[in-house]
Scaffold this active site. Structure first.
Site, PDB file in Angstrom:
ATOM      1  N   TYR A 101       0.841  -1.200   0.000  1.00 53.75           N
ATOM      2  CA  TYR A 101       0.000   0.000   0.000  1.00 53.75           C
ATOM      3  C   TYR A 101       0.879   1.253   0.000  1.00 53.75           C
ATOM      4  O   TYR A 101       1.555   1.560   0.984  1.00 53.75           O
ATOM      5  CB  TYR A 101      -0.958   0.018   1.197  1.00 53.75           C
ATOM      6  CG  TYR A 101      -1.886  -1.189   1.272  1.00 53.75           C
ATOM      7  CD1 TYR A 101      -2.167  -1.939   0.128  1.00 53.75           C
ATOM      8  CD2 TYR A 101      -2.481  -1.572   2.452  1.00 53.75           C
ATOM      9  CE1 TYR A 101      -2.999  -3.041   0.177  1.00 53.75           C
ATOM     10  CE2 TYR A 101      -3.323  -2.679   2.511  1.00 53.75           C
ATOM     11  CZ  TYR A 101      -3.567  -3.404   1.364  1.00 53.75           C
ATOM     12  OH  TYR A 101      -4.393  -4.504   1.415  1.00 53.75           O
TER      13      TYR A 101
HETATM   14  N1  NAP Z   1      -5.722  -8.920   0.894  1.00 58.92           N
HETATM   15  C1  NAP Z   1      -6.006  -8.202  -0.166  1.00 58.92           C
HETATM   16  O1  NAP Z   1      -5.657  -8.570  -1.309  1.00 58.92           O
HETATM   17  C2  NAP Z   1      -6.783  -6.937   0.005  1.00 58.92           C
HETATM   18  C3  NAP Z   1      -7.382  -6.313  -1.111  1.00 58.92           C
HETATM   19  C4  NAP Z   1      -8.093  -5.143  -0.893  1.00 58.92           C
HETATM   20  C5  NAP Z   1      -8.227  -4.603   0.384  1.00 58.92           C
HETATM   21  N2  NAP Z   1      -7.619  -5.215   1.448  1.00 58.92           N
HETATM   22  C6  NAP Z   1      -7.741  -4.666   2.835  1.00 58.92           C
HETATM   23  O2  NAP Z   1      -9.114  -4.508   3.140  1.00 58.92           O
HETATM   24  C7  NAP Z   1      -9.374  -3.158   3.548  1.00 58.92           C
HETATM   25  C8  NAP Z   1     -10.779  -2.798   3.157  1.00 58.92           C
HETATM   26  O3  NAP Z   1     -10.903  -2.719   1.744  1.00 58.92           O
HETATM   27  P1  NAP Z   1     -11.092  -1.359   1.020  1.00 58.92           P
HETATM   28  O4  NAP Z   1     -10.732  -0.275   1.969  1.00 58.92           O
HETATM   29  O5  NAP Z   1     -10.311  -1.384  -0.237  1.00 58.92           O
HETATM   30  O6  NAP Z   1     -12.631  -1.380   0.620  1.00 58.92           O
HETATM   31  P2  NAP Z   1     -13.980  -1.310   1.464  1.00 58.92           P
HETATM   32  O7  NAP Z   1     -13.719  -1.364   2.915  1.00 58.92           O
HETATM   33  O8  NAP Z   1     -14.911  -2.270   0.843  1.00 58.92           O
HETATM   34  O9  NAP Z   1     -14.502   0.163   1.084  1.00 58.92           O
HETATM   35  C9  NAP Z   1     -13.981   1.273   1.773  1.00 58.92           C
HETATM   36  C10 NAP Z   1     -14.251   2.551   1.012  1.00 58.92           C
HETATM   37  O10 NAP Z   1     -15.662   2.833   0.952  1.00 58.92           O
HETATM   38  C11 NAP Z   1     -15.863   4.243   1.021  1.00 58.92           C
HETATM   39  N3  NAP Z   1     -16.603   4.519   2.265  1.00 58.92           N
HETATM   40  C12 NAP Z   1     -16.362   4.028   3.512  1.00 58.92           C
HETATM   41  N4  NAP Z   1     -17.240   4.515   4.411  1.00 58.92           N
HETATM   42  C13 NAP Z   1     -18.063   5.328   3.729  1.00 58.92           C
HETATM   43  C14 NAP Z   1     -19.162   6.118   4.115  1.00 58.92           C
HETATM   44  N5  NAP Z   1     -19.589   6.161   5.376  1.00 58.92           N
HETATM   45  N6  NAP Z   1     -19.801   6.838   3.156  1.00 58.92           N
HETATM   46  C15 NAP Z   1     -19.395   6.793   1.862  1.00 58.92           C
HETATM   47  N7  NAP Z   1     -18.327   6.069   1.440  1.00 58.92           N
HETATM   48  C16 NAP Z   1     -17.665   5.329   2.359  1.00 58.92           C
HETATM   49  C17 NAP Z   1     -14.481   4.878   1.083  1.00 58.92           C
HETATM   50  O11 NAP Z   1     -13.989   5.086  -0.260  1.00 58.92           O
HETATM   51  P3  NAP Z   1     -14.306   6.405  -1.139  1.00 58.92           P
HETATM   52  O12 NAP Z   1     -14.593   7.537  -0.222  1.00 58.92           O
HETATM   53  O13 NAP Z   1     -13.096   6.598  -1.953  1.00 58.92           O
HETATM   54  O14 NAP Z   1     -15.511   6.042  -1.955  1.00 58.92           O
HETATM   55  C18 NAP Z   1     -13.657   3.770   1.693  1.00 58.92           C
HETATM   56  O15 NAP Z   1     -12.277   3.896   1.487  1.00 58.92           O
HETATM   57  C19 NAP Z   1      -8.249  -2.356   2.894  1.00 58.92           C
HETATM   58  O16 NAP Z   1      -8.036  -1.119   3.531  1.00 58.92           O
HETATM   59  C20 NAP Z   1      -7.094  -3.307   3.025  1.00 58.92           C
HETATM   60  O17 NAP Z   1      -6.546  -3.205   4.327  1.00 58.92           O
HETATM   61  C21 NAP Z   1      -6.924  -6.367   1.259  1.00 58.92           C
END
Ligand code: NAP
Length: 307
Positions: free
Chosen positions: A55
Site C-alpha cells: 500500500y
Molecule cells: N488482501 C487483499 O488482497 C486486500 C485487497 C483489498 C483490500 N484489502 C484490505 O481490506 C481493507 C478494506 O478494503 P477497502 O478499503 O479497499 O474497501 P472497502 O472497505 O470495501 O470500502 C472502503 C471505502 O468505501 C468508502 N466509504 C467508507 N465509508 C463510507 C461512508 N460512510 N460513506 C461513503 N463512502 C464510504 C471509502 O472510499 P471512497 O470515499 O473513496 O468512496 C472507503 O475507502 C483495505 O483497507 C485493506 O486493508 C486487502
C-alpha cells in the site's frame, strides 16, 4: 469476543483497513482516523489495523508506524501486514519473505508484527519453503502468527498438510474477498476448508469498495478513484441488497454500512470484517457495527436478498 482461533489475539469487531493511508487519506487524516477508531474500541479489545507493504509502496505502513510511535500505541494495537514482494520472480521465497518482513518492521517502527500474511499465493515457490520462512520469523519473535490472503481452497489444504508434515503452526487465518455482493467464491469453496482447519477469517472489501454504503445508485456520479469498480455492482442484484440494507438500517436506527459489516461479522468463520474510511465522517458511519446486533430474521432477510 472476536478472537483469532488458536491465538491470543482478541480484537475489535471491526478491523480498520489502511490501504487509504497515503492514498485517499493524507497523513493528518489517517492519524485522525486512527485516533477516532482507537477511541471507539473498548479497552478489553485491541484496535486491529490491516496494512501491507504494497500500500503506497510502504507509505501506509509508515503512517501507521508514525502514529503508533507518536501516541505510544504499539502495545495496544494488533498490527496485521502482508508480505507483498511484487514483481519478483519468486515472491514468497525464503529470502524475499525475510527481506520483506525487515522492511515492514522498519516502516512500522516496531520489533514485531502480530499477524503476517502472504499477500498473494506464489505457486513458483514450494509451500515448504514459504512456511519454513514464516516459522523462522515466528521463532525469532518478529512475527507472532502467519496468515494467508487470496489463497485457493486447494492451496490452503496443501499448506495445512505441509505445515503438519514440517511440524510448524502454519497459517492461522485467511483474508479473502467476501461481502454481501461477493458471496459464492468464499461460501462455496473456501469456508468449509477454513472451518475444518479451525482458521479465522478476516474478509476484505467488506463494503464492496463503498457500494454497500448506499452511495452508488443508477445515474449518480461518485467522486472516488474506486468509483469505476464499485459502480459495477449497480444493477438488479445490487439494488436488492441495498434495499434490504436500507430496511434493516431503518429498523435499527443505524447506517447501511454498519448493517453490511454486522452481517459479515456474524457469518460462520468470520472473526472481523476489514473496512476503510477516508474521513472521520465516513468512519462514524462504520463504528456502530461495534454495538449493533441483528435479529435472526434481519440476518436471514439480508442473506436472502443477496443470494
Ligand atoms: N488482501 C487483499 O488482497 C486486500 C485487497 C483489498 C483490500 N484489502 C484490505 O481490506 C481493507 C478494506 O478494503 P477497502 O478499503 O479497499 O474497501 P472497502 O472497505 O470495501 O470500502 C472502503 C471505502 O468505501 C468508502 N466509504 C467508507 N465509508 C463510507 C461512508 N460512510 N460513506 C461513503 N463512502 C464510504 C471509502 O472510499 P471512497 O470515499 O473513496 O468512496 C472507503 O475507502 C483495505 O483497507 C485493506 O486493508 C486487502
Amino acid at each position: 469476543m472476536p478472537q483469532i482461533p488458536g491465538t491470543d489475539l482478541t480484537v475489535s469487531d471491526l478491523c480498520l483497513g489502511a490501504n487509504v493511508f497515503g492514498w485517499t487519506a493524507d497523513e493528518a487524516t489517517s492519524f485522525a482516523l486512527l485516533d477516532r477508531y482507537e477511541d471507539a474500541t473498548p479497552g478489553t479489545l485491541a484496535p486491529f489495523v490491516d496494512t501491507a507493504e504494497m500500500y503506497g509502496d510502504g507509505r501506509s505502513e509508515q503512517i501507521l508506524g508514525g502514529w503508533m510511535a507518536e501516541r505510544s500505541m504499539r502495545d495496544r494495537v494488533v498490527v496485521a501486514t502482508k508480505a507483498s514482494p511484487g514483481r519478483k520472480e519468486h515472491p514468497l521465497s525464503a529470502p524475499e519473505i525475510r527481506a520483506a518482513a525487515e522492511r515492514s518492521l522498519r516502516n512500522l517502527r516496531t520489533d514485531r508484527i502480530d499477524l503476517y500474511y502472504a499477500h498473494y499465493d506464489d505457486e513458483s515457490t514450494p509451500l515448504e519453503e514459504t512456511l519454513r520462512a514464516m516459522d523462522e520469523l515466528v521463532q525469532a519473535g518478529k512475527v507472532r502468527h502467519a496468515a494467508a490472503s487470496n489463497y485457493s481452497a486447494k492451496r490452503l489444504v496443501e499448506a495445512r498438510e505441509t505445515a503438519d508434515r514440517l511440524g510448524v503452526r502454519g497459517y492461522v487465518a485467511l483474508q479473502p474477498h467476501y461481502n454481501l455482493v461477493e458471496r459464492p467464491a468464499y461460501e462455496t469453496e473456501l469456508r468449509d476448508v477454513v472451518a475444518a482447519q479451525g482458521m479465522g477469517v478476516l474478509p476484505y472489501f467488506s463494503l464492496a469498495k463503498g457500494f454497500l454504503t448506499g452511495k452508488y445508485r443508477a445515474g449518480e456520479r461518485v467522486d472516488s478513484p474506486r468509483a469505476p469498480k464499485a459502480s459495477a455492482y449497480v444493477g438488479e442484484h445490487g439494488d436488492r441488497v441495498l434495499a434490504a440494507l436500507e430496511g434493516v438500517a431503518g429498523e435499527t436506527g443505524t447506517t447501511m454500512a454498519a448493517v453490511a459489516l454486522r452481517w459479515l461479522a456474524e457469518q460462520p468463520t468470520v472473526v472481523a470484517p476489514i473496512a476503510s474510511a477516508r474521513s472521520v465522517e465516513q468512519l462514524a458511519d462504520l463504528l456502530p457495527v461495534l454495538d449493533l446486533r441483528l435479529t435472526d430474521e434481519q440476518r436471514q432477510r439480508l442473506t436472502d436478498a443477496s443470494a
